[in-house]
Every structure is written in structure tokens, then in C-alpha cells.
Motif scaffolding. Structure first.
Motif, mmCIF file in Angstrom:
data_model
loop_
_atom_site.group_PDB
_atom_site.id
_atom_site.type_symbol
_atom_site.label_atom_id
_atom_site.label_comp_id
_atom_site.label_asym_id
_atom_site.label_seq_id
_atom_site.Cartn_x
_atom_site.Cartn_y
_atom_site.Cartn_z
ATOM 1 N N ALA A 10 0.610 -1.054 0.075
ATOM 2 C CA ALA A 10 0.016 0.010 0.108
ATOM 3 C C ALA A 10 0.959 1.303 -0.124
ATOM 4 N N PRO A 11 0.307 2.272 -0.717
ATOM 5 C CA PRO A 11 1.145 3.535 -0.432
ATOM 6 C C PRO A 11 1.484 3.879 0.772
ATOM 7 N N GLY A 12 2.460 4.749 1.227
ATOM 8 C CA GLY A 12 2.875 4.992 2.451
ATOM 9 C C GLY A 12 1.888 5.920 3.311
ATOM 10 N N ASN A 13 1.210 6.384 2.568
ATOM 11 C CA ASN A 13 0.129 7.421 3.211
ATOM 12 C C ASN A 13 -1.200 6.847 3.425
ATOM 13 N N ARG A 14 -1.204 5.464 3.369
ATOM 14 C CA ARG A 14 -2.593 4.635 3.486
ATOM 15 C C ARG A 14 -2.292 3.698 4.398
ATOM 16 N N ASN A 15 -3.363 3.223 5.242
ATOM 17 C CA ASN A 15 -3.375 2.333 6.194
ATOM 18 C C ASN A 15 -4.095 1.144 5.563
ATOM 19 N N VAL A 16 -3.967 -0.171 6.265
ATOM 20 C CA VAL A 16 -5.014 -1.260 6.070
ATOM 21 C C VAL A 16 -5.738 -1.414 7.183
ATOM 22 N N LEU A 17 -7.138 -1.766 7.039
ATOM 23 C CA LEU A 17 -7.860 -2.002 8.103
ATOM 24 C C LEU A 17 -9.079 -3.012 7.693
ATOM 25 N N VAL A 18 -9.636 -3.406 8.411
ATOM 26 C CA VAL A 18 -10.645 -4.665 8.444
ATOM 27 C C VAL A 18 -11.923 -3.852 8.898
ATOM 28 N N GLU A 19 -12.858 -3.686 7.994
ATOM 29 C CA GLU A 19 -14.388 -3.341 8.157
ATOM 30 C C GLU A 19 -15.110 -4.460 8.619
ATOM 31 N N VAL A 20 -15.947 -4.400 9.803
ATOM 32 C CA VAL A 20 -16.849 -5.487 10.293
ATOM 33 C C VAL A 20 -18.421 -5.087 10.108
ATOM 34 N N SER A 21 -19.115 -5.744 9.558
ATOM 35 C CA SER A 21 -20.611 -5.299 9.607
ATOM 36 C C SER A 21 -21.300 -6.505 10.514
ATOM 37 N N THR A 22 -21.856 -5.814 11.533
ATOM 38 C CA THR A 22 -22.727 -6.740 12.313
ATOM 39 C C THR A 22 -24.154 -6.186 12.114
ATOM 40 N N ASP A 23 -24.933 -6.908 11.542
ATOM 41 C CA ASP A 23 -26.297 -6.532 11.407
ATOM 42 C C ASP A 23 -26.513 -5.257 10.795
ATOM 43 N N GLY A 24 -25.580 -4.563 9.819
ATOM 44 C CA GLY A 24 -25.548 -3.470 9.227
ATOM 45 C C GLY A 24 -24.752 -2.441 9.734
ATOM 46 N N ARG A 25 -24.365 -2.596 11.144
ATOM 47 C CA ARG A 25 -23.570 -1.550 11.612
ATOM 48 C C ARG A 25 -22.159 -1.897 11.515
#
Length: 145
Positions: free
Chosen positions: A86-101
Motif C-alpha cells: 500500500a502507499p505510505g500514506n494509507r493504512n490497511v484495516l478490516v471493516e466489520v458489519s454486524t447486522d448492518g452496523r
């Protein structure tokens, strides 16, 4: 009589006899009634890649039928996030959806582990994305799993 015919006859006989034929719950079965009938406690894991291979996450979700709450589950989402190319100015993350939240876990510019419990939930989905610190949105996300 070939094997396929024997299996078909055995399955039909089991159904007529009142036995339920069940299979293992699919990986995304959190929230499906078949998951609680076929496998009350289960887990699934996979590796999710961002679009263009910028980063990845090894993720796992576990679930158990929530006593007293039919069709709802408790469990944990966990894993490790890896900043790959990834570019140096970007982080990697996980998005979690629990019943749409939707919430974010494991944001990293290197490698980071995460773990978060949930309960009273019908469905849990995960995806990995890039995020620029200070920005509100995400980009180059994987498909929901």
C-alpha cells in the motif's frame, strides 16, 4: 444399482423416517437458521486482499447460537492485518458489519492483530480496505465475506 441411486434412496428413506439431513454450515452462515440446526458452534477463516493487492488480512469469525435468542449468535471476529504494497500514506484495516452496523478494526501501516467479541447478532461480514488517516472514507475494499 449405482452409488448415486443408493445415496438418493438412503436420503429419501431418512427423510420419510423423520430424520433430518444436515450439512456443515457455510462460512457465511452467521445468522442463518441452518447454522444453528446443523452446527451450533462453528468458525470460518480466510485471507482477504484489498483491490490491487495493496494489503491483506487473515480473518476468522466464530459463532455460537445465542441461548434464549433464536436466530441470533455470539462470537468473535479476529485476525491479523498486513500492510503489503500500500502507499505510505494509507493504512490497511478490516471493516466489520454486524447486522448492518459497520466498525473498523486493526488499522495498521505494518502488521497488527485484532479481536472483538459480538453478541445478539444475526449476521457478521468482514472486508479489508485502505484508509487514509484523517479521512472519513475507505477505498480499494475487498468483497464482503
Amino acid at each position: 444399482m449405482n452409488m448415486r441411486s443408493r445415496i438418493g434412496m438412503a436420503s429419501a428413506a431418512a427423510l420419510v423416517g423423520g430424520l433430518a439431513v444436515t450439512a456443515a454450515a457455510p462460512a457465511d452462515a452467521v445468522g442463518h437458521r441452518t447454522a444453528s440446526a446443523a452446527q451450533p458452534a462453528a468458525s470460518a477463516h480466510t485471507r482477504l486482499w484489498t483491490e490491487r493487492g495493496y494489503g491483506f488480512a487473515d480473518v476468522k469469525k466464530t459463532w455460537t447460537a445465542q441461548p434464549g435468542w433464536p436466530g441470533r449468535y455470539r462470537g468473535t471476529v479476529s485476525g491479523t492485518v498486513h500492510h503489503y504494497h500500500a502507499p505510505g500514506n494509507r493504512n490497511v484495516l478490516v471493516e466489520v458489519s454486524t447486522d448492518g452496523r459497520i466498525f473498523r478494526l486493526g488499522e495498521a501501516s505494518g502488521t497488527r492483530t485484532f479481536s472483538r467479541p459480538y453478541k445478539y447478532t444475526k449476521r457478521v461480514l468482514l472486508r479489508v480496505c485502505l484508509h487514509r488517516p484523517g479521512a472519513s472514507g475507505v477505498s480499494f475494499c475487498s468483497r464482503w465475506w
